[in-house]
Structures are given as C-alpha cells and as structure tokens.
Motif scaffolding. Structure first.
Motif, PDB file in Angstrom:
ATOM      1  N   LEU A  32       0.815  -1.212   0.000  1.00 16.74           N
ATOM      2  CA  LEU A  32       0.000   0.000   0.000  1.00 16.74           C
ATOM      3  C   LEU A  32       0.851   1.265   0.000  1.00 16.74           C
ATOM      4  O   LEU A  32       0.621   2.191  -0.790  1.00 16.74           O
ATOM      5  N   GLY A  33       1.830   1.318   0.868  1.00 20.52           N
ATOM      6  CA  GLY A  33       2.678   2.502   0.945  1.00 20.52           C
ATOM      7  C   GLY A  33       3.426   2.773  -0.341  1.00 20.52           C
ATOM      8  O   GLY A  33       3.469   3.914  -0.831  1.00 20.52           O
ATOM      9  N   SER A  34       3.993   1.737  -0.930  1.00 21.90           N
ATOM     10  CA  SER A  34       4.745   1.900  -2.178  1.00 21.90           C
ATOM     11  C   SER A  34       3.834   2.326  -3.319  1.00 21.90           C
ATOM     12  O   SER A  34       4.211   3.169  -4.140  1.00 21.90           O
ATOM     13  N   SER A  35       2.627   1.762  -3.363  1.00 24.07           N
ATOM     14  CA  SER A  35       1.700   2.114  -4.438  1.00 24.07           C
ATOM     15  C   SER A  35       1.228   3.558  -4.312  1.00 24.07           C
ATOM     16  O   SER A  35       1.160   4.293  -5.298  1.00 24.07           O
ATOM     17  N   LEU A  36       0.908   3.997  -3.096  1.00 23.17           N
ATOM     18  CA  LEU A  36       0.489   5.386  -2.902  1.00 23.17           C
ATOM     19  C   LEU A  36       1.615   6.352  -3.264  1.00 23.17           C
ATOM     20  O   LEU A  36       1.386   7.406  -3.859  1.00 23.17           O
ATOM     21  N   LYS A  37       2.812   5.966  -2.907  1.00 28.69           N
ATOM     22  CA  LYS A  37       3.961   6.818  -3.219  1.00 28.69           C
ATOM     23  C   LYS A  37       4.183   6.933  -4.713  1.00 28.69           C
ATOM     24  O   LYS A  37       4.669   7.963  -5.213  1.00 28.69           O
ATOM     25  N   SER A  68      -2.013   3.437   9.742  1.00 32.79           N
ATOM     26  CA  SER A  68      -0.637   3.921   9.914  1.00 32.79           C
ATOM     27  C   SER A  68       0.016   4.253   8.575  1.00 32.79           C
ATOM     28  O   SER A  68       0.761   5.230   8.465  1.00 32.79           O
ATOM     29  N   ILE A  69      -0.282   3.469   7.533  1.00 28.24           N
ATOM     30  CA  ILE A  69       0.320   3.712   6.220  1.00 28.24           C
ATOM     31  C   ILE A  69      -0.286   4.940   5.555  1.00 28.24           C
ATOM     32  O   ILE A  69       0.410   5.750   4.931  1.00 28.24           O
ATOM     33  N   VAL A  70      -1.594   5.115   5.711  1.00 28.73           N
ATOM     34  CA  VAL A  70      -2.305   6.197   5.023  1.00 28.73           C
ATOM     35  C   VAL A  70      -2.151   7.534   5.752  1.00 28.73           C
ATOM     36  O   VAL A  70      -2.314   8.598   5.135  1.00 28.73           O
ATOM     37  N   ALA A  71      -1.816   7.508   7.028  1.00 30.20           N
ATOM     38  CA  ALA A  71      -1.754   8.734   7.832  1.00 30.20           C
ATOM     39  C   ALA A  71      -1.008   9.880   7.150  1.00 30.20           C
ATOM     40  O   ALA A  71      -1.499  11.020   7.127  1.00 30.20           O
ATOM     41  N   TYR A  81      -0.782  10.635   4.150  1.00 29.93           N
ATOM     42  CA  TYR A  81      -1.435  11.063   2.909  1.00 29.93           C
ATOM     43  C   TYR A  81      -2.810  11.696   3.128  1.00 29.93           C
ATOM     44  O   TYR A  81      -3.449  12.126   2.174  1.00 29.93           O
ATOM     45  N   ARG A  82      -3.264  11.769   4.381  1.00 31.26           N
ATOM     46  CA  ARG A  82      -4.644  12.192   4.626  1.00 31.26           C
ATOM     47  C   ARG A  82      -4.927  13.627   4.199  1.00 31.26           C
ATOM     48  O   ARG A  82      -6.073  13.961   3.880  1.00 31.26           O
ATOM     49  N   ASP A  83      -3.928  14.472   4.174  1.00 29.94           N
ATOM     50  CA  ASP A  83      -4.148  15.846   3.710  1.00 29.94           C
ATOM     51  C   ASP A  83      -4.208  15.923   2.193  1.00 29.94           C
ATOM     52  O   ASP A  83      -4.700  16.908   1.635  1.00 29.94           O
ATOM     53  N   GLN A  84      -3.700  14.905   1.517  1.00 28.00           N
ATOM     54  CA  GLN A  84      -3.645  14.927   0.055  1.00 28.00           C
ATOM     55  C   GLN A  84      -4.729  14.041  -0.567  1.00 28.00           C
ATOM     56  O   GLN A  84      -5.309  14.391  -1.596  1.00 28.00           O
ATOM     57  N   ILE A  85      -4.988  12.891   0.053  1.00 32.36           N
ATOM     58  CA  ILE A  85      -6.037  11.998  -0.434  1.00 32.36           C
ATOM     59  C   ILE A  85      -7.293  12.302   0.380  1.00 32.36           C
ATOM     60  O   ILE A  85      -7.434  11.876   1.529  1.00 32.36           O
ATOM     61  N   THR A  86      -8.188  13.051  -0.197  1.00 40.90           N
ATOM     62  CA  THR A  86      -9.349  13.539   0.549  1.00 40.90           C
ATOM     63  C   THR A  86     -10.511  12.554   0.554  1.00 40.90           C
ATOM     64  O   THR A  86     -11.444  12.711   1.340  1.00 40.90           O
ATOM     65  N   HIS A  87     -10.466  11.559  -0.324  1.00 41.81           N
ATOM     66  CA  HIS A  87     -11.569  10.602  -0.403  1.00 41.81           C
ATOM     67  C   HIS A  87     -11.189   9.311   0.313  1.00 41.81           C
ATOM     68  O   HIS A  87     -10.833   8.308  -0.308  1.00 41.81           O
ATOM     69  N   ILE A  88     -11.239   9.346   1.636  1.00 42.41           N
ATOM     70  CA  ILE A  88     -10.977   8.165   2.451  1.00 42.41           C
ATOM     71  C   ILE A  88     -12.227   7.901   3.270  1.00 42.41           C
ATOM     72  O   ILE A  88     -12.638   8.720   4.086  1.00 42.41           O
TER      73      ILE A  88
END
Length: 376
Positions: free
Chosen positions: A167-172, A203-206, A208-215
């Motif tokens: 997940l972390g690598s894919s989001l990055k 923990s992985i998404v934390a 990115y929460r300011d950038q990925i608004t659709h969680i």
C-alpha cells in the motif's frame, strides 16, 4: 393521437435491453485464453456508434458475492440518474493471489498489461470514452492502486477497498496531482470485522490524509462487506458533477411549468451544449436527460424547443423509437412528410424492440392511428 399520449410515453418507457456480453480472446500477457463479462446499460442498443461510453472495470469478477451486488449498485444509481450509463467490465481471475499480488511497484505485470493494453483493443467496438474507473477489493484493491500509479493517464479514478499489499509503495508511486482521483475505504477496527487491515491501513495512510481527501471509514463494515457498503457512496460522490449538470436547464415549479421562459432555440441549445460534459470531456445528454428537458419544454408549450431537442436526441440515439415518435408529433403540421418518415421509423423500431412488452399491441395501434391521421 393526443399530445398527452406522447408525453406519457416519454415517462413510461424508461428503457430496457440491458445485456451481458461474454468477450473471450487470447491474452499474450497471460499466455492463454481469457474472458471478461461486459455489462451493457439500458439504452445502449439505441445509441449512435460514436456515443462515448464511460467504463467501470471491476476486478474479482469470479466472485459472485462481490461482483453482482456491486453491479446492482451501479444499475440502481444509473436508474436514479446519479451516475452515467457506464459499461461495466467484470474481470474474473484464474488465480487471484498470483495475478493481483504486487510483485514490484513500477514494473508492469500481466494483469496490468491485460487491462491497459489488451482489453482496450477488444472493447473498442463498444465506443469507450477515456472515463475509466478501476475497482478492487483487498488484494485486487492493492493491485488497482499499483496499476493506477503505473499508468495514471489510463484511468479517471481508482476505488480501492481495504487495500494493504504494498500500500505505501503504491500510494507513493501515484503522482500528487492525481490523489484527488484516489478513493479509499476501510472497515471496522474490530478484529473479526476489518481490524487486521484497519490497523496497518491507518498507519500507512496517515501521511497522505491531507492529500487523499476521499478516504471512507465505515465503522461497522467487515472486510468482506466493505465494498458492497462503500461503492454506492463512492460512485455517487465521484459522479456528483455529472448528476447536477442539467439542473439549470428548463427548471420547473411544483405544477411542472417552467420557472422562467427559455432563451430562443439556438441560445437554449448552446446552453445545453455547455452541459454536455463528463468532467472535462464531451459526453452527450443521456436519454433520461433528453426526456426530462423535452417534457418540461412541452408541458409549457415551448414546442420548437422540444422539437430541436428531439433532433438532438435522434442524433445520439437514432434507434430510440420514442424520439422519432415525439418528433413526428411535433412537426406533423409544419413538416408532414418528415413527420410521416419519423413516424414510420418509430413504428419499425417499436416492432423491433418492444414486441415482448405487455402493452405492445395497444401502443402499436396508437402509433398506426397517428400515422394515418397525418395529412401530407
């Protein structure tokens, strides 16, 4: 035929003829024959060949418990006009774990090549637009994010339900400017629900929460039920601009009368032309939108506006008998020869598509009587 009959027809026949095509072909990426299930929406049979169709790619097509409820969500939201009449492509896996497990971020694997290179070639006959959504769950959700990051220009958006693998690598790997098109969902913190994924996901998404608004966090959802519960909300929110695009055209009061007079026909059609968008791309009005606007013009006696909109409708849905029938009625006195031609075309199409309908003979008799009443 009375004018009210045609108006009634516009509301009664919401269209059917949805169908599922099984498309089987040899995949170089997998080195074997593969098949996908193409769910065609209502009114597809009536479309012009160049009508640009949105596509929804649904992974895990081999799981009926997943694919069927998601497809039901899609059809229901299409019926309520919350999302466009997209074509859904269900992609079954022969070995889900092997095909969806991310082997190396940044390196194309077979399923990615299958979706982004092979499928577009075999699906070209369905006139696809560039509005493509990829939906996955768990392992296939992780793959969906990986595939989106590898080729973000191919997809309009990605819906990933409870992803975890890489997940972390894919989001990055996803360009920052495309985070707005990433939709993530996660279920309950309870261990027997989605707790195992949830703890690591948070923990992985934390960062990115300011950038990925659709969680989307669904506190009661289990890991397996999550996509069924989250998809409808994701789809309706993603397509919200589409569902509102004609709100300012021919607005009516509680008596179904126009709130204000429309502009002259060319200006009103130009206004409609500006609404023909699906995000930043051209997307013609759908049958329900054309029906709704035309009926509102008609109810307030703006027959020339309704006439022009029917001509527009026939351009994009040449096999939809109701548009031909309505146009024939509108021009029966001003252009009787053309009215007869459209009436005969309506009868031909009615015979082709409506023979199984309960009221087939009754309405056919009405159409024939109407044709006989036109004086050329």
């Amino acid at each position: 035929m009375k004018r009210t009959l045609t108006l009634l027809l516009l509301w009664i026949h919401f269209g059917a003829f949805a169908q599922v095509d099984t498309v089987r072909f040899y995949s170089d990426a997998f080195g074997t024959d593969r098949e996908v299930y193409v769910h065609l929406p209502d009114f597809y049979a009536f479309q012009a060949p160049d009508f640009p169709n949105p596509f929804i790619y649904l992974l895990d097509g081999q799981h009926e418990w997943f694919a069927n409820p998601v497809q039901n969500d899609i059809r229901y939201l299409q019926y309520t006009h919350d999302i466009p009449l997209a074509i859904t492509v269900m992609i079954p896996h022969e070995d889900r774990n092997a095909e969806c497990a991310v082997q190396e971020v940044g390196q194309p694997q077979a399923l990615h090549v299958f979706i982004t290179e092979e499928l577009p070639r075999v699906l070209q006959k369905y006139s696809p637009s560039k509005n493509r959504i990829l939906i996955g769950h768990s392992f296939s959700a992780s793959f969906a994010l990986y595939s989106f990051g590898l080729n973000p220009d191919f997809y309009a958006a990605v819906f990933a339900h409870s992803p975890l693998d890489e997940l972390g690598s894919s989001l990055k790997s996803i360009p920052h400017e495309r985070y707005a098109d990433v939709y993530l969902s996660i279920g309950s913190t309870i261990r027997t629900k989605d707790g195992w994924h949830r703890q690591r996901f948070d923990s992985i998404v934390a960062p990115y929460r300011d950038q990925i608004t659709h969680i989307y966090t669904l506190p009661s959802a289990g890991h397996t039920s999550l996509p069924i519960l989250a998809n409808a909300r994701m789809l309706s929110e993603y397509y919200l601009p589409f569902s509102l695009r004609t709100d300012e055209i021919a607005a009516v009061d509680l008596n179904y009368q126009l709130v204000e007079a429309p502009m002259i026909v060319p200006d009103e059609m130009e206004k409609i032309g500006k609404a023909e968008r699906l995000f930043n791309r051209h997307y013609p009005l759908q049958v329900n939108e054309i029906n709704g606007i035309a009926s509102r013009y008609y109810a307030s006696n703006y027959f020339e506006h309704a006439e022009q909109l029917m001509k527009y409708g026939i351009r994009w849905f040449p096999n939809y008998y109701e548009f031909h029938l309505f146009l024939a009625e509108l021009i029966q006195y001003t252009e009787p020869i053309s009215a007869i031609e459209h009436g005969e075309r309506a009868l031909e199409l009615y015979d082709r598509y409506e023979k199984e309908s309960e009221d087939y003979l009754e309405y056919r008799k009405e159409i024939v009587m109407f044709l006989d009443s036109i004086e050329p």
